[in-house]
Scaffold this active site. Structure first.
Site, PDB file in Angstrom:
ATOM      1  N   LYS A 195      -2.304  48.902 -35.288  1.00  0.00           N
ATOM      2  CA  LYS A 195      -3.212  49.177 -36.679  1.00  0.00           C
ATOM      3  C   LYS A 195      -2.539  49.123 -37.964  1.00  0.00           C
ATOM      4  O   LYS A 195      -2.179  50.076 -38.346  1.00  0.00           O
ATOM      5  CB  LYS A 195      -3.775  50.777 -36.150  1.00  0.00           C
ATOM      6  CG  LYS A 195      -5.012  51.047 -36.987  1.00  0.00           C
ATOM      7  CD  LYS A 195      -5.562  52.135 -36.424  1.00  0.00           C
ATOM      8  CE  LYS A 195      -6.694  52.703 -37.159  1.00  0.00           C
ATOM      9  NZ  LYS A 195      -8.053  52.024 -37.203  1.00  0.00           N
TER      10      LYS A 195
ATOM     11  N   SER B 228     -10.708  60.378 -37.075  1.00  0.00           N
ATOM     12  CA  SER B 228      -9.312  60.151 -37.224  1.00  0.00           C
ATOM     13  C   SER B 228      -9.122  60.721 -38.574  1.00  0.00           C
ATOM     14  O   SER B 228      -9.711  60.438 -39.753  1.00  0.00           O
ATOM     15  CB  SER B 228      -9.243  58.566 -37.513  1.00  0.00           C
ATOM     16  OG  SER B 228      -9.220  57.761 -36.082  1.00  0.00           O
TER      17      SER B 228
ATOM     18  N   ARG C 256     -11.492  50.453 -27.458  1.00  0.00           N
ATOM     19  CA  ARG C 256     -11.706  49.977 -28.927  1.00  0.00           C
ATOM     20  C   ARG C 256     -11.496  48.531 -28.810  1.00  0.00           C
ATOM     21  O   ARG C 256     -10.727  48.090 -27.937  1.00  0.00           O
ATOM     22  CB  ARG C 256     -10.531  50.939 -29.659  1.00  0.00           C
ATOM     23  CG  ARG C 256     -10.456  50.250 -31.040  1.00  0.00           C
ATOM     24  CD  ARG C 256      -9.493  51.127 -31.822  1.00  0.00           C
ATOM     25  NE  ARG C 256      -8.130  50.733 -31.899  1.00  0.00           N
ATOM     26  CZ  ARG C 256      -7.201  51.511 -32.400  1.00  0.00           C
ATOM     27  NH1 ARG C 256      -7.508  52.483 -33.062  1.00  0.00           N
ATOM     28  NH2 ARG C 256      -5.883  50.958 -32.138  1.00  0.00           N
TER      29      ARG C 256
END
Lengths: 218, 218
Positions: free
Chosen positions: B143, B111, B41
């Site tokens: 996040k 998610s 990511r």
């Protein structure tokens, strides 16, 4: 076998400049005024938003199959939407790899701002890249990260080399109706605009003025 | 037919947190310490950079075919790299569309941060989504745009529903070795970490401590 397309007046969309009008409405008006090719570009949209935007523009072009639809950067979005082509910048996925994902049927464009970047496209196997976007002709607020302005003479030199390599050529960067004729006279196959149409009060009229300027120069 | 994979300790990479170490070096050490699954990511990388990063991690995992490699968001990059799977957030391309692009052979993760988001996954045709990432368990600086913290109880409730729907489940958000056991005890199939490994002075040792914490709780 790739579809033929007319690059004469190539609109690259800018969602922010179109506001408060939906991008699709601006595209519809612009095509009515003479835009021949449309690229959906929105660097701030999520991929999900970009897919929705691409489909909205596609719907606006449903009765104009002669107008090729390109997606900037997002190969996955182009594949899902069934767009006609993908346009890649120098930081996007490499053209040879994208061609492998796209298969032989779709159009592939590639931005170049120098002879060295054009050489990258020329070194690729024939049929990898269809179109090179040459720019910026002039510096432009819609793409502040673009390289130094090439000017019409610089564009013309790159366009000659690109044409010899078999590419369709368009020029981009700071082009409005007043300058479109000068750009068309450099020998490029088409003129790209962003703000000249997206920020225009009347996108249809703006496209018409650009077409007249281009037509008069040829 | 999709490949089997072990979700027990699922590493999501963060390029900035790994610095100055290359992400691939951190991944190699983490896998030596017990990481079973890796997701690349990097929301700030260009697609070209992400492709290079994915291939570097893939090379680091060349001798560990048991470790599944996922790419966050970028379907085009996953296809080009031949990654095992793609992980999608709520703003990424819709899972059903991505499944169509991926074909039946690759893994797809999604998610969810609420029962409503889990219902979206459950409403999709069987075989669309393989894994749901449930979180955030706790709030996390890696996040900041994630939803409200679910806590272990909230994760457990979603995991039960997800398990009944046939999904593999992992939990993510603020998990370190001290808390990993508590998360594993909620019934999820795996524990995801970012900073607990990427920011660790010794990623191999950090992975080992996480595995021990998870193993003790089961």
């Amino acid at each position: 076998m790739r579809r033929p397309f007319d690059p004469s007046l190539y609109l690259v969309t800018d969602t922010a400049l179109c506001r408060p009008r939906p991008v699709a409405d601006v595209v519809r008006a612009a095509v009515a005024g003479g835009v021949t090719t449309v690229q959906v570009r929105d660097k701030t949209a999520s991929r999900r938003e970009l897919l929705a935007l691409t489909r909205a523009v596609q719907a606006a072009l449903a009765d104009r199959p002669d107008v090729a639809l390109w997606v900037n950067d997002a190969v996955d979005v182009a594949l899902l939407a069934g767009a006609d082509g993908v346009h890649l910048g120098q930081d996007d996925l490499p053209p040879a790899e994208v061609r492998a994902l796209l298969g032989p049927g779709r159009l592939l464009g590639f931005s170049v701002s120098s002879a060295a970047e054009l050489d990258v496209a020329r070194a690729l196997p024939a049929g990898t890249v269809d179109l090179v976007g040459i720019g910026p002709v002039w510096s432009t607020p819609t793409k502040p990260d673009a390289g130094a302005a090439l000017g019409p003479d610089g564009v013309g030199a790159l366009a000659d080399t690109a044409c010899a390599g078999g590419f369709t050529t368009v020029a981009i960067g700071g082009i409005d109706a007043d300058r479109a004729g000068e750009v068309a006279a450099t020998g490029v196959d088409g003129v790209c605009v962003v703000s000249a149409i997206c920020a225009a009060a009347d996108p249809e009229e703006a496209a018409r003025a650009l077409r007249e300027s281009i037509g008069a120069a040829r």
